[in-house]
Design a protein around this motif. Sequence first.
Motif, PDB file in Angstrom:
ATOM      1  N   LEU A  38     -14.080   4.920  11.785  1.00 14.42           N
ATOM      2  CA  LEU A  38     -13.510   5.896  10.864  1.00 14.42           C
ATOM      3  C   LEU A  38     -12.238   5.391  10.182  1.00 14.42           C
ATOM      4  O   LEU A  38     -11.840   5.910   9.146  1.00 14.42           O
ATOM      5  CB  LEU A  38     -13.181   7.180  11.630  1.00 14.42           C
ATOM      6  N   MET A  40      -8.293  10.317  13.319  1.00 13.36           N
ATOM      7  CA  MET A  40      -8.128   8.940  12.865  1.00 13.36           C
ATOM      8  C   MET A  40      -7.070   8.874  11.766  1.00 13.36           C
ATOM      9  O   MET A  40      -6.224   7.972  11.767  1.00 13.36           O
ATOM     10  CB  MET A  40      -9.470   8.394  12.347  1.00 13.36           C
ATOM     11  N   GLY A  41      -7.102   9.822  10.841  1.00 14.72           N
ATOM     12  CA  GLY A  41      -6.129   9.843   9.748  1.00 14.72           C
ATOM     13  C   GLY A  41      -4.702   9.912  10.254  1.00 14.72           C
ATOM     14  O   GLY A  41      -3.795   9.285   9.685  1.00 14.72           O
ATOM     15  N   ARG A  90       0.824  -1.191   0.000  1.00  8.81           N
ATOM     16  CA  ARG A  90       0.000   0.000   0.000  1.00  8.81           C
ATOM     17  C   ARG A  90       0.865   1.250   0.000  1.00  8.81           C
ATOM     18  O   ARG A  90       1.743   1.393   0.841  1.00  8.81           O
ATOM     19  CB  ARG A  90      -0.877  -0.022   1.249  1.00  8.81           C
ATOM     20  N   VAL A 120      -4.450  12.641  -1.501  1.00 13.91           N
ATOM     21  CA  VAL A 120      -5.906  12.527  -1.330  1.00 13.91           C
ATOM     22  C   VAL A 120      -6.407  13.764  -0.581  1.00 13.91           C
ATOM     23  O   VAL A 120      -5.753  14.231   0.353  1.00 13.91           O
ATOM     24  CB  VAL A 120      -6.298  11.271  -0.508  1.00 13.91           C
ATOM     25  N   THR A 141     -15.684  12.358  -2.938  1.00 15.37           N
ATOM     26  CA  THR A 141     -16.599  12.708  -1.853  1.00 15.37           C
ATOM     27  C   THR A 141     -17.845  13.389  -2.405  1.00 15.37           C
ATOM     28  O   THR A 141     -17.739  14.255  -3.280  1.00 15.37           O
ATOM     29  CB  THR A 141     -15.901  13.656  -0.849  1.00 15.37           C
ATOM     30  N   ILE A 160     -10.275   6.154   6.327  1.00 21.13           N
ATOM     31  CA  ILE A 160      -8.873   6.446   6.039  1.00 21.13           C
ATOM     32  C   ILE A 160      -8.260   5.326   5.209  1.00 21.13           C
ATOM     33  O   ILE A 160      -7.551   5.573   4.222  1.00 21.13           O
ATOM     34  CB  ILE A 160      -8.077   6.632   7.354  1.00 21.13           C
ATOM     35  N   PHE A 177      -2.776   6.803  10.699  1.00 23.37           N
ATOM     36  CA  PHE A 177      -2.424   6.019   9.518  1.00 23.37           C
ATOM     37  C   PHE A 177      -1.255   6.601   8.720  1.00 23.37           C
ATOM     38  O   PHE A 177      -0.394   5.873   8.264  1.00 23.37           O
ATOM     39  CB  PHE A 177      -3.625   5.935   8.557  1.00 23.37           C
ATOM     40  N   THR A 178      -1.289   7.919   8.550  1.00 26.28           N
ATOM     41  CA  THR A 178      -0.353   8.508   7.592  1.00 26.28           C
ATOM     42  C   THR A 178      -0.179   9.998   7.841  1.00 26.28           C
ATOM     43  O   THR A 178      -0.779  10.555   8.764  1.00 26.28           O
ATOM     44  CB  THR A 178      -0.849   8.255   6.145  1.00 26.28           C
ATOM     45  N   LEU A 237      -9.743  15.048   1.508  1.00 22.92           N
ATOM     46  CA  LEU A 237     -11.038  14.699   2.128  1.00 22.92           C
ATOM     47  C   LEU A 237     -11.648  15.983   2.651  1.00 22.92           C
ATOM     48  O   LEU A 237     -11.054  16.649   3.505  1.00 22.92           O
ATOM     49  CB  LEU A 237     -10.835  13.698   3.265  1.00 22.92           C
ATOM     50  N   LYS A 263       0.185   7.175   1.305  1.00 18.59           N
ATOM     51  CA  LYS A 263      -0.374   8.406   0.744  1.00 18.59           C
ATOM     52  C   LYS A 263      -0.517   9.497   1.800  1.00 18.59           C
ATOM     53  O   LYS A 263      -0.749   9.210   2.964  1.00 18.59           O
ATOM     54  CB  LYS A 263      -1.739   8.114   0.128  1.00 18.59           C
ATOM     55  N   ILE A 315      -6.637   5.666   1.454  1.00 15.81           N
ATOM     56  CA  ILE A 315      -5.245   5.297   1.183  1.00 15.81           C
ATOM     57  C   ILE A 315      -5.169   4.155   0.172  1.00 15.81           C
ATOM     58  O   ILE A 315      -4.306   4.148  -0.709  1.00 15.81           O
ATOM     59  CB  ILE A 315      -4.538   4.894   2.508  1.00 15.81           C
ATOM     60  N   PHE A 329      -7.001  17.257   4.751  1.00 16.24           N
ATOM     61  CA  PHE A 329      -8.385  17.423   5.191  1.00 16.24           C
ATOM     62  C   PHE A 329      -8.778  18.880   5.009  1.00 16.24           C
ATOM     63  O   PHE A 329      -8.032  19.786   5.388  1.00 16.24           O
ATOM     64  CB  PHE A 329      -8.524  17.036   6.670  1.00 16.24           C
ATOM     65  N   TYR A 381     -20.791   8.707   5.811  1.00 14.02           N
ATOM     66  CA  TYR A 381     -20.381   9.503   6.972  1.00 14.02           C
ATOM     67  C   TYR A 381     -21.375  10.652   7.119  1.00 14.02           C
ATOM     68  O   TYR A 381     -22.143  10.961   6.199  1.00 14.02           O
ATOM     69  CB  TYR A 381     -18.957  10.043   6.727  1.00 14.02           C
ATOM     70  N   GLY A 397     -15.531  16.062  11.055  1.00  8.32           N
ATOM     71  CA  GLY A 397     -14.310  16.185  10.259  1.00  8.32           C
ATOM     72  C   GLY A 397     -13.074  16.084  11.137  1.00  8.32           C
ATOM     73  O   GLY A 397     -12.095  15.421  10.776  1.00  8.32           O
ATOM     74  N   ASP A 415     -12.857  14.484  13.929  1.00  7.14           N
ATOM     75  CA  ASP A 415     -12.723  13.064  14.295  1.00  7.14           C
ATOM     76  C   ASP A 415     -11.960  12.308  13.204  1.00  7.14           C
ATOM     77  O   ASP A 415     -11.106  11.465  13.493  1.00  7.14           O
ATOM     78  CB  ASP A 415     -14.109  12.418  14.483  1.00  7.14           C
ATOM     79  N   ALA A 416     -12.285  12.620  11.954  1.00  6.12           N
ATOM     80  CA  ALA A 416     -11.632  11.944  10.833  1.00  6.12           C
ATOM     81  C   ALA A 416     -10.153  12.315  10.755  1.00  6.12           C
ATOM     82  O   ALA A 416      -9.302  11.477  10.438  1.00  6.12           O
ATOM     83  CB  ALA A 416     -12.336  12.284   9.521  1.00  6.12           C
ATOM     84  N   LEU A 443      -2.614  12.792   3.218  1.00  2.73           N
ATOM     85  CA  LEU A 443      -4.013  13.236   3.238  1.00  2.73           C
ATOM     86  C   LEU A 443      -4.110  14.714   3.593  1.00  2.73           C
ATOM     87  O   LEU A 443      -3.473  15.169   4.546  1.00  2.73           O
ATOM     88  CB  LEU A 443      -4.825  12.441   4.265  1.00  2.73           C
TER      89      LEU A 443
END
Lengths: 140, 130
Positions: free
Chosen positions: B112, A50-51, A22, A136, B127, B116, A54-55, A138, A25, B120, A29, B40, A44, A46-47, A27
């Motif tokens: 969530l 969480m993001g 993988r 990406v 969206t 993500i 990951f990265t 979001l 990437k 990825i 926001f 979401y 948003g 919260d996201a 992100l």
Amino acid sequence: MPANPGTQNAPSIGTTAGPAERPNKTLLFVQSQAPHGTLYGQEGLDAIMMGSAFTECAVLFVGDGIYQLLANQDTSLLASRNYSVSYRALADYGVEKLYCTEADLQQRGLTVADLVVTPCVIDSRALQALMTSFDVILDF
Amino acid sequence: MRFTIVVQGGPYTSQASLSAWHFARAVVATGHEIYRVFFYHDGVYNGNSLLTPPQDETDLHMAWCTLGRDHGCELVVCIASALRRGMLDDGEARRYEKPLANLNKLFIVSGLGQLIDGAISADRTVTFGN
């Protein structure tokens, strides 16, 4: 705002990397709504948190989204959570790149001194470059 | 190409859900793949099995179910968004001692992290609604 269809850093079209390979990437926001009128800002955030697990993540505040960072919000009469203070914790999550535009601040009579954190203030040309530099986007 | 589709608008409230569904159908019709549809914000209402629109209108809930069933699309609703808005599957209804569950079984309740991971892992993330 549509999602970013890709950047020069994104894998070439047709790439279907499996979980093992993988791509790491980045992100971006985008927070574009004023707080409390809708839940977009709060959910948003919260996201974003969480993001960060990951990265590499960054946050861009556009338009009325900058109001989410306004200091000294008193939401006691709204029965709404004052989540603006949580933005101070983002650095602890490794999210240190926050951006807004000079024009959005000016149009709302704000300076970075009015905000709970200090985002990097950029102009519209830098905004364009910023948005294309992430894999990406979001938006909320 | 693999797509993750993020739906943030509620059905019949904004164009977002309908546009997302049209886009999802176009993705599979043109030979591409849907990695995940992530619902979401108000988008979680798309999983409400109690939606009962007039018969001459598109039944968006059933439309998503058909897409999930016919094409194996993973339909994921964010658990935090869903619980807050009263969208519960059997397990959550029992856990919170609510009188009924209203989330269709074709929809998966998850966290969530699925958003993500979707962003990825897919080649493109699109969206709808905000």
